[in-house]
Design a protein around this motif. Structure first.
Motif, PDB file in Angstrom:
ATOM      1  N   ASN A  96       3.502  20.222   9.191  1.00  0.00           N
ATOM      2  CA  ASN A  96       4.109  19.041   8.573  1.00  0.00           C
ATOM      3  C   ASN A  96       4.673  18.083   9.608  1.00  0.00           C
ATOM      4  OD1 ASN A  96       4.750  17.356   6.503  1.00  0.00           O
ATOM      5  ND2 ASN A  96       6.334  18.631   5.617  1.00  0.00           N
ATOM      6  N   ASN A  97       3.826  17.686  10.557  1.00  0.00           N
ATOM      7  CA  ASN A  97       4.164  16.682  11.554  1.00  0.00           C
ATOM      8  C   ASN A  97       3.024  15.678  11.644  1.00  0.00           C
ATOM      9  OD1 ASN A  97       6.803  17.325  13.077  1.00  0.00           O
ATOM     10  ND2 ASN A  97       5.828  19.329  12.907  1.00  0.00           N
ATOM     11  N   SER A  98       2.946  14.960  12.751  1.00  0.00           N
ATOM     12  CA  SER A  98       1.868  13.990  12.951  1.00  0.00           C
ATOM     13  C   SER A  98       1.126  14.297  14.245  1.00  0.00           C
ATOM     14  CB  SER A  98       2.436  12.565  12.985  1.00  0.00           C
ATOM     15  OG  SER A  98       3.001  12.212  11.749  1.00  0.00           O
ATOM     16  N   ILE A  99       0.865  15.574  14.493  1.00  0.00           N
ATOM     17  CA  ILE A  99       0.074  15.971  15.646  1.00  0.00           C
ATOM     18  C   ILE A  99      -1.343  15.445  15.440  1.00  0.00           C
ATOM     19  CG2 ILE A  99      -0.739  17.902  17.026  1.00  0.00           C
ATOM     20  CD1 ILE A  99       2.294  17.452  17.063  1.00  0.00           C
ATOM     21  N   ASN A 100      -1.839  14.683  16.435  1.00  0.00           N
ATOM     22  CA  ASN A 100      -3.095  13.964  16.211  1.00  0.00           C
ATOM     23  C   ASN A 100      -4.131  14.290  17.282  1.00  0.00           C
ATOM     24  OD1 ASN A 100      -2.276  12.404  18.474  1.00  0.00           O
ATOM     25  ND2 ASN A 100      -1.083  11.079  17.112  1.00  0.00           N
ATOM     26  N   SER A 101      -5.152  13.458  17.343  1.00  0.00           N
ATOM     27  CA  SER A 101      -6.274  13.646  18.247  1.00  0.00           C
ATOM     28  C   SER A 101      -7.011  14.943  17.873  1.00  0.00           C
ATOM     29  CB  SER A 101      -5.786  13.684  19.699  1.00  0.00           C
ATOM     30  OG  SER A 101      -6.885  13.643  20.586  1.00  0.00           O
ATOM     31  N   THR A 102      -7.670  15.557  18.821  1.00  0.00           N
ATOM     32  CA  THR A 102      -8.408  16.791  18.553  1.00  0.00           C
ATOM     33  C   THR A 102      -7.616  17.985  19.063  1.00  0.00           C
ATOM     34  OG1 THR A 102      -9.574  16.582  20.653  1.00  0.00           O
ATOM     35  CG2 THR A 102     -10.616  15.612  18.717  1.00  0.00           C
ATOM     36  N   LEU A 123      -4.927  16.065  12.840  1.00  0.00           N
ATOM     37  CA  LEU A 123      -5.941  16.506  13.782  1.00  0.00           C
ATOM     38  C   LEU A 123      -7.341  16.166  13.285  1.00  0.00           C
ATOM     39  CD1 LEU A 123      -4.316  19.929  14.596  1.00  0.00           C
ATOM     40  CD2 LEU A 123      -4.609  18.050  16.217  1.00  0.00           C
ATOM     41  N   THR A 124      -8.233  15.798  14.194  1.00  0.00           N
ATOM     42  CA  THR A 124      -9.585  15.397  13.839  1.00  0.00           C
ATOM     43  C   THR A 124     -10.594  16.165  14.704  1.00  0.00           C
ATOM     44  OG1 THR A 124      -9.528  13.581  15.443  1.00  0.00           O
ATOM     45  CG2 THR A 124      -8.805  13.082  13.208  1.00  0.00           C
ATOM     46  N   GLY A 125     -11.854  15.809  14.524  1.00  0.00           N
ATOM     47  CA  GLY A 125     -12.909  16.432  15.316  1.00  0.00           C
ATOM     48  C   GLY A 125     -13.335  17.777  14.763  1.00  0.00           C
ATOM     49  N   ALA A 844      -7.364   6.327  22.541  1.00  0.00           N
ATOM     50  CA  ALA A 844      -7.112   7.215  23.676  1.00  0.00           C
ATOM     51  C   ALA A 844      -6.417   8.495  23.282  1.00  0.00           C
ATOM     52  CB  ALA A 844      -6.269   6.469  24.711  1.00  0.00           C
ATOM     53  N   GLY A 845      -6.189   8.665  21.958  1.00  0.00           N
ATOM     54  CA  GLY A 845      -5.566   9.895  21.495  1.00  0.00           C
ATOM     55  C   GLY A 845      -4.089   9.967  21.731  1.00  0.00           C
TER      56      GLY A 845
END
Length: 993
Positions: A96-102, A123-125, A844-845
């Motif tokens: 329950n945070n906003s950790i992003n990128s891959t 998270l993506t990818g 740029a993540g």
């Protein structure tokens, strides 16, 4: 010595000097993440170890970091791989945070890790194939992210994994058979992923330690494999919301430990398999919304069930008497089947029955007197059956009841006095029966009653004065009865009243004074009674009234002039004793039948008066016509002369400026910039906004385009709200050109070309003949938008935004999604428009980009954007959710009616306090209520206060496609439970939320 002291002082606070190596790693973690709520502010202790820091737990013996729990702290940024340098770290939770990128592959270097929870992030990818290299990993939860692609084949090599949860992602491969190799697995949850259609791998039957299997909404097809019967430890099986077919396999009766089975919303057919009595641990069975036939087996009803949902099938026969012997049953929903016979006499006597819904069957006989024996019954829903006899007196003592629907049966007799006054009942529906007697004065006790529906019965006598004490009453419908006497004076105290329908009764006397307090009254129907006296002037002050029928009474006097102020869809004052002149605004053909049968009423409509004044007025008509003809000729000649002069002046001026224009086209054009310039005059203006004016230009080819004219320099209409480095930039034009020039999508407005000069810039778009959604929806033409049209608009707009978020590289955030920026073509197809403040997401993540000034429109701005200025796709999703709520409710995003609330808060509050009927737009046909409620649920998901709880636009498109008007699929459940704002239509069947 002095030099050393000076160097020490200049080095600043000795924070890192006293920290051990693990503390330094955690300090680096803190610096790598955005922390708007200062959740890590205490991570600055001068101790040698960080064991006392919030979220950090150390091993009591070695004092090294063992656990890191930073869930629900609103942190943002990429996953910090440096955590893997903590040698004894076994537990990580960033839920329950906003950790992003891959998720980086080097997460596999966390060799001691046993528990990894990254659920509800950004998270993506693809899923890292190296996760299976973690030798001690037992718990892996990646729920609620945007992972896509296949489940890596390495996942079949997990050595210790017990929990695998990948719910609510974008995984679009197949459910792989190699998952059956994870012999240690106890929980497998892959629900709500867009997998390609495929069957349940039989190899999953090898997971003999499995306790929970959730494959809800996974695009499953085919039959349930018999190998599922080998899962002897399984307690929870959820295969709902798929396309599974065939019979329910007998192998499921071998699941001796199963407590909960959910197979709803598939295409199972046939009857229940023999051997259901083997499921001695079963407490919940939901096989609703399938194609089951046959009867409900007696052995099923002998199980210790607490919840039994078999609604919307094709079951026949009677309900076994054994169901009444269940001691734990609290939920029984059987609506929309073909069940017959009488209800078991002892139903409810032994069980704490809470929700009973048998609507839309063919049950007969009387109501069991023991239904509320345990005092827990809240919902009694039995519409559309053949039940008869009186309401048992025992139900008049059922204080727990909140919703009662007994409509469209064959009930008779008087309603028990206590039944009228149940204190928690909000809906009391007795429509379409043969009830008799009076409304008891005990109704004063029904303090929570909001809907009193008594139509088409044999009720008689006066309406009691106590009705005026029901302060929450919103609808009172009692037509087609034999009520008599006058309306009680206290009825004007019902300030929440929205519908009062008492037509076809024997009511008499004058209407009470003080009806102006009905400020929320939408419908007033007192037709076919014996009312007398004058029509109260106060009715003209009821600003939201749109249905008024006082026909076939004995009203006299003049028609109040104030009625002209109302925006009425229906007006009928026919067959009364009204007299005098007809108010001028009613002298239209629209009202031709609204005033007939009033002999003393005079006006210009056919059938009113006897024509005495016609001969006298004919002499003036000829003179007036002559004057108007002459004046008209003079006016036309003057206008033509002025136009020719003005056009010559403009053409002369433009010939000088045309050479200064530069054209940049993005599509093959059939016109030049000069043709556009010749048509830009004030007569062609169709709108204006903060960035300039919009013109409608008809080209010589007959094609129509829209031209936005932006002035550069210091003019405010061209200044963007975006501020960077302290300077205001005129970037509206650049943003529109940069964004729309490269976009090709059917639901994004097409930019044909742009024309520029030193002092002015033009953007030429495709023309949208039906204007913007906001202007149309919130105007008098809103009636043009029926529900199928509104649904299509929502889907079109969602597909356009999904393209921006998921298919553009890098993704684009619109930042000003609102109903006025959704344009409608001739067929009411929707296009997303106005990209003047759109932004490219940081590729740029490094997480959401922070803006220095809020861009957007009041009522549409996401709460986190307003106080963090962080831009990402979730901001657009919130704004789109507001547009969805506009389509469902018909209300503005900000309205004085809401007080200090906006539309989102108003909808949530109204749902909680009054129910869904008070949220849906009354202008939309009620036959679409089911689909409106489902789309309402999507709008509420999109406007969740926490960004991580909002679905991606790709998922929004999928959910909208699943609830199209032709698709009756059920809304998804969260962890096996219905979403909090899911409602089903209770006007056609008995389901209620």
């Amino acid at each position: 010595m002095l030099l050393l002291l000076l160097l020490f002082l200049l080095s600043g606070p000795p924070l890192t000097v006293s920290l051990n190596q693990e503390g330094l790693y955690l300090q680096s973690l803190k610096n790598s993440l955005e922390d708007p709520d200062s959740a890590l502010s205490a991570w600055n202790e001068r101790d040698g170890a960080p064991c006392n820091w919030p979220g950090v737990t150390c091993d009591p013996i070695s004092h090294s970091v063992h656990s890191l729990d930073l869930s629900n702290t609103n942190l943002a940024g990429p996953f910090p791989s440096l955590l893997c340098r903590l040698p004894n770290l076994a537990f990580i939770s960033f839920s329950n945070n906003s950790i992003n990128s891959t998720l980086p592959p080097d997460v596999s270097t966390c060799r001691s890790l046993q528990h990894l929870d990254l659920s509800q992030n950004l998270l993506t990818g693809e899923l890292p194939h190296t996760l299976a290299d973690l030798p001690s990993l037992r718990y892996l939860d990646l729920t609620g992210n945007n992972f896509s692609g296949d489940i890596p084949d390495t996942f079949g090599r997990f050595q210790e994994l017990e929990v695998l949860s990948l719910v609510y992602n974008l995984l679009d491969g197949t459910i792989p058979a190699f998952l059956g190799n994870i012999s240690t697995l106890k929980m497998l949850n892959l629900s709500y992923n867009p997998f390609v259609p495929g069957g349940i791998p039989p190899e999953l039957g090898n997971l003999t330690n499995l306790e929970v299997m959730w494959l809800t909404d996974c695009n499953l097809v085919g039959e349930i494999p018999d190998s599922m019967g080998r899962l002897k430890k399984l307690t929870d099986l959820d295969l709902a919301l798929n396309a599974l077919h065939g019979p329910i396999p007998r192998s499921l009766t071998e699941l001796s430990s199963v407590v909960q089975i959910e197979l709803y919303n598939n295409s199972f057919s046939g009857g229940f398999p023999p051997g259901m009595s083997n499921l001695t641990a079963l407490r919940l069975l939901d096989v609703s919304m399938n194609e089951l036939t046959g009867t409900i087996p007696d052995e099923l009803c002998r199980l210790p069930l607490k919840s039994l949902n078999l609604y919307e099938n094709r079951l026949e026969g009677s309900l076994p008497e054994s169901i009444a012997n269940s001691t734990g049953l609290y939920e029984l929903r059987l609506f929309r089947n073909g069940l017959t016979g009488e209800l078991p006499k002892n139903l409810g006597r032994n069980s704490p029955l809470k929700w009973l819904d048998i609507s839309s069957n063919q049950f007969s006989g009387e109501l069991p007197a023991a239904l509320c024996q345990k005092g827990a019954l809240e919902e009694l829903l039995m519409i559309y059956n053949q039940l008869s006899g009186p309401i048992p007196a025992s139900l008049g003592e059922c204080q727990s009841l909140t919703r009662v629907r007994l409509g469209f049966n064959r009930f008779s007799g008087e309603v028990p006095a206590g039944f009228w006054g149940l204190p928690r009942v909000s809906l009391l529906e007795l429509v379409g029966n043969s009830f008799s007697g009076q409304i008891a004065k005990t109704i004063v006790g029904a303090a929570n009653l909001s809907s009193l529906l008594l139509s088409t019965n044999k009720f008689s006598g006066p309406i009691p004065d106590e009705i005026g004490w029901l302060g929450n009453l919103v609808e009172f419908s009692g037509y087609n009865n034999s009520f008599s006497g006058s309306l009680p004076g206290s009825i004007v105290n019902l300030e929440q009243l929205g519908i009062l329908d008492l037509h076809n009764n024997e009511l008499s006397g004058e209407l009470p004074s003080g009806v102006k307090s009905w400020k929320k009254l939408n419908e007033l129907n007192l037709a076919n009674n014996k009312f007398t006296g004058k029509i109260p002037e106060e009715i003209g002050r009821l600003s939201v009234l749109n249905y008024l029928d006082l026909s076939r009474n004995q009203f006299s006097g003049k028609i109040p002039l104030g009625l002209q102020n109302l925006k009425l869809n229906q007006l009928n004052l026919s067959y009364n004793r009204l007299s005098g002149e007809l108010p001028p605004l009613f002298s239209k053909e629209t009202y031709m039948n609204s005033f007939v049968g009033n002999p003393g009423l005079c006006g210009d409509l056919e059938g009113l008066c006897n024509g005495k004044e016609e001969a006298k007025s004919n002499g003036y008509v000829w003179l007036l016509r002559t004057i108007f003809v002459v004046a008209g000729l003079v006016f036309v000649v003057g206008v033509v002369w002025f136009y020719l002069k003005y056009r010559n002046f403009k053409m002369a001026k433009r010939e000088i400026d045309k050479s200064k224009w530069t054209l940049m086209s993005f599509h093959k054009l059939g016109f030049s910039e000069y043709e556009i310039l010749d048509c830009l005059d004030e007569d062609s203006v169709i709108g204006s906004g903060s960035s300039g004016k919009v013109y409608k230009v008809v080209l010589s080819s007959g094609e129509v385009v829209a031209v936005k004219k932006l002035w550069v320099g210091l003019r405010k209409e061209c200044e963007s709200v975006d501020v960077e480095k302290g300077h205001v930039r005129d970037n509206v034009f650049d943003a529109e050109v940069e964004t729309l020039g490269k976009i090709r999508h059917k639901n994004i407005v097409k930019l044909w070309c742009c024309c520029t000069t030193r002092d002015c810039k033009l953007l030429v778009y495709e023309y949208m003949p039906n204007g913007s959604l906001g202007d149309l929806l919130h105007s008098s033409k809103g009636g043009l938008l029926d529900w199928p049209t509104r649904y299509r608009i929502a889907l079109d707009a969602a597909e356009g935004l999904s393209y921006l978020h998921h298919d553009c590289v890098p993704p684009i955030v619109h930042r000003d999604v609102k109903s006025n920026n959704i344009l409608l073509d001739g067929d009411f197809g929707a296009r997303v428009a106005d990209f003047g403040v759109a932004k490219v997401v940081d590729s740029a993540g490094k997480g959401p980009k922070s803006m220095s000034v809020i861009a957007g429109s009041c009522g549409y701005i996401a709460p986190e954007y307003a106080y963090t200025l962080r831009v990402n796709e979730k901001s657009d999703i919130y704004s789109f959710g507001v547009v969805v709520l506009e389509l469902v409710t018909g209300k503005l995003p900000v309205d004085p009616e809401f007080g200090e609330k906006d539309l989102v808060k108003w909808v949530c509050t109204t749902l909680d306090q009054k129910g869904v009927d008070h949220v849906l737009d009354p202008k939309v046909d009620s036959c679409y209520k089911v689909d409106m409620c489902k789309v309402l649920n999507i709008g509420l998901l999109c406007t969740s206060p926490l960004p991580i709880n909002r679905p991606s636009m790709r998922r929004v498109v999928k959910m909208l496609q699943e609830v199209c008007p032709e698709n009756q699929s059920k809304m998804p459940k969260k962890d096996g439970k219905l979403s909090p704002y899911y409602y089903e239509d209770t006007s056609d069947h008995g389901s209620v939320a």
